[in-house]
Enzyme design. Structure first.
Site, PDB file in Angstrom:
ATOM      1  N   ARG A   1       0.844  -1.214   0.000  1.00 32.58           N
ATOM      2  CA  ARG A   1       0.000   0.000   0.000  1.00 32.58           C
ATOM      3  C   ARG A   1       0.877   1.261   0.000  1.00 32.58           C
ATOM      4  O   ARG A   1       0.553   2.265  -0.632  1.00 32.58           O
ATOM      5  CB  ARG A   1      -0.941  -0.055   1.210  1.00 32.58           C
ATOM      6  CG  ARG A   1      -1.938  -1.216   1.074  1.00 32.58           C
ATOM      7  CD  ARG A   1      -2.669  -1.518   2.356  1.00 32.58           C
ATOM      8  NE  ARG A   1      -3.558  -0.436   2.769  1.00 32.58           N
ATOM      9  CZ  ARG A   1      -4.131  -0.366   3.970  1.00 32.58           C
ATOM     10  NH1 ARG A   1      -3.913  -1.318   4.868  1.00 32.58           N
ATOM     11  NH2 ARG A   1      -4.914   0.637   4.272  1.00 32.58           N
TER      12      ARG A   1
ATOM     13  N   ILE B   1      -5.409   5.762   6.362  1.00 34.08           N
ATOM     14  CA  ILE B   1      -4.000   5.961   6.685  1.00 34.08           C
ATOM     15  C   ILE B   1      -3.251   6.575   5.499  1.00 34.08           C
ATOM     16  O   ILE B   1      -2.068   6.856   5.594  1.00 34.08           O
ATOM     17  CB  ILE B   1      -3.343   4.649   7.174  1.00 34.08           C
ATOM     18  CG1 ILE B   1      -3.377   3.564   6.094  1.00 34.08           C
ATOM     19  CG2 ILE B   1      -4.033   4.155   8.442  1.00 34.08           C
ATOM     20  CD1 ILE B   1      -2.594   2.305   6.476  1.00 34.08           C
TER      21      ILE B   1
ATOM     22  N   HIS C   1      -6.805   6.271  12.770  1.00 33.45           N
ATOM     23  CA  HIS C   1      -6.253   4.922  12.636  1.00 33.45           C
ATOM     24  C   HIS C   1      -4.786   4.944  12.193  1.00 33.45           C
ATOM     25  O   HIS C   1      -4.271   3.937  11.708  1.00 33.45           O
ATOM     26  CB  HIS C   1      -7.104   4.082  11.666  1.00 33.45           C
ATOM     27  CG  HIS C   1      -8.442   3.705  12.236  1.00 33.45           C
ATOM     28  ND1 HIS C   1      -9.475   3.229  11.471  1.00 33.45           N
ATOM     29  CD2 HIS C   1      -8.915   3.736  13.512  1.00 33.45           C
ATOM     30  CE1 HIS C   1     -10.541   2.986  12.252  1.00 33.45           C
ATOM     31  NE2 HIS C   1     -10.212   3.299  13.484  1.00 33.45           N
TER      32      HIS C   1
END
Ligand code: BJW
Length: 229
Positions: free
Chosen positions: A57, A93, A109
């Site tokens: 990611r 995120i 988060h």
């Protein structure tokens, strides 16, 4: 007319930027077991597996192909022009709100671009993906950094500030979140309880248990710019 607005965003706001959500068809949880990659126990069992999950990611976010979309940009414009106070609380995120220009922003988060020392909890910007080389500079011996993300069973970040804002807001907007993960899923109740208007923007039509007063069904990239106009 509104004085204080809280906007909660979820993975759906970044979907039109090319980032996968979690629970939609083709979502991340179709390929990964939550207990393996999004719990402290999973990280303890196999840190490399978790690092690979976040590194793929991280690579995508830094590939130059991912940009904020019209929804991120509209929220940043609203913040710049709004006379009252606006707080964006994101469960995401990624850093697309920052790239769009949002400043009053809280990552409840955590943040993909940071690692955290497991001992001191100090965070460090990651200039490269996770690996054994990413160590803290705050402890002796240096500790291997863990992803600065909030996993199941861990306490989300900034809860005091979020509750302060929710207790005092007159408008609460949730964008692109399935409302399945607490405590974020409970924010609408808190806002309703304090007399705020509550609005949901989601691709999916609401179910009959929805706590929101108003629903806008469709893509965030189309609806959010209209909503903030
Ligand atoms: C579009 C769109 C487009 C798509 N336009 N829309 C039993 C009962 C109640 C609670 C619990 C329970 N057992 C355990 C708990 C607590 C647990 C929990 O909630 N579990 C549930 C699964 C039941 N929560 C926790 O453990 C949290 N900590 C905690 O509670 O601490 C105690 C505490 C209590 C009270 C106060 C304070 C503290 C921690 C949760 C950590 C979540 N972590 C993750 C992974 C880490 C980050 C990462 O890897 O990225 O965070 S899980 C994952 O889900 C990620 C997300 O932030 C989070 C939410 O997902 P989100 O954003 O809603 O995405 P999706 O995919 O679910 O939905 C996308 C939506 O967008 C869909 O609705 C689409 O329709 C829509 N959409 N395209 C508009 N273009």
């Amino acid at each position: 007319m509104y004085q204080q607005i809280v906007v909660l965003t979820g993975a759906g706001i970044s979907a039109e930027s090319g980032l996968r959500t979690f629970r939609d068809q083709d979502g991340l949880w179709e390929e990964h077991h939550i207990e393996d990659v999004a719990t402290p126990e999973g990280y303890e069992r196999d840190a490399e597996l978790v690092e690979r999950f976040y590194n793929s990611r991280w690579q995508q976010l830094h590939s130059g192909t991912v940009e904020p979309n019209a929804a991120h940009l509209a929220l940043a414009k609203l913040e710049a022009e709004f006379q009252g106070q606006l707080l964006v609380v994101t469960q995401n995120i990624d850093d697309l709100h920052e790239r769009a220009g949002s400043r009053r922003l809280l990552h409840m988060h955590g943040e993909l671009s940071k690692g955290r020392c497991p001992r001191s909890r100090q965070t460090f910007i990651l200039r490269e993906p996770f690996g054994a080389d990413n160590c803290c500079t705050c402890c002796i011996p240096a500790q291997r950094l863990r992803p600065h993300v909030v996993w199941f069973g861990e306490m989300p970040l900034g809860m005091d500030r979020i509750h302060d804002a929710l207790d005092n807001c007159d408008l609460f907007i949730a964008i692109g979140t399935s409302g399945t993960v607490y405590p974020a899923a409970g924010f609408v109740d808190t806002a309703n309880h304090h007399g705020a208007q509550t609005v949901e923007v989601n691709m999916m039509a609401p179910d009959r248990h929805s706590q929101f007063q108003y629903h806008l069904t469709g893509k965030a990239g189309e609806l959010v710019p209209q909503l903030v106009e």
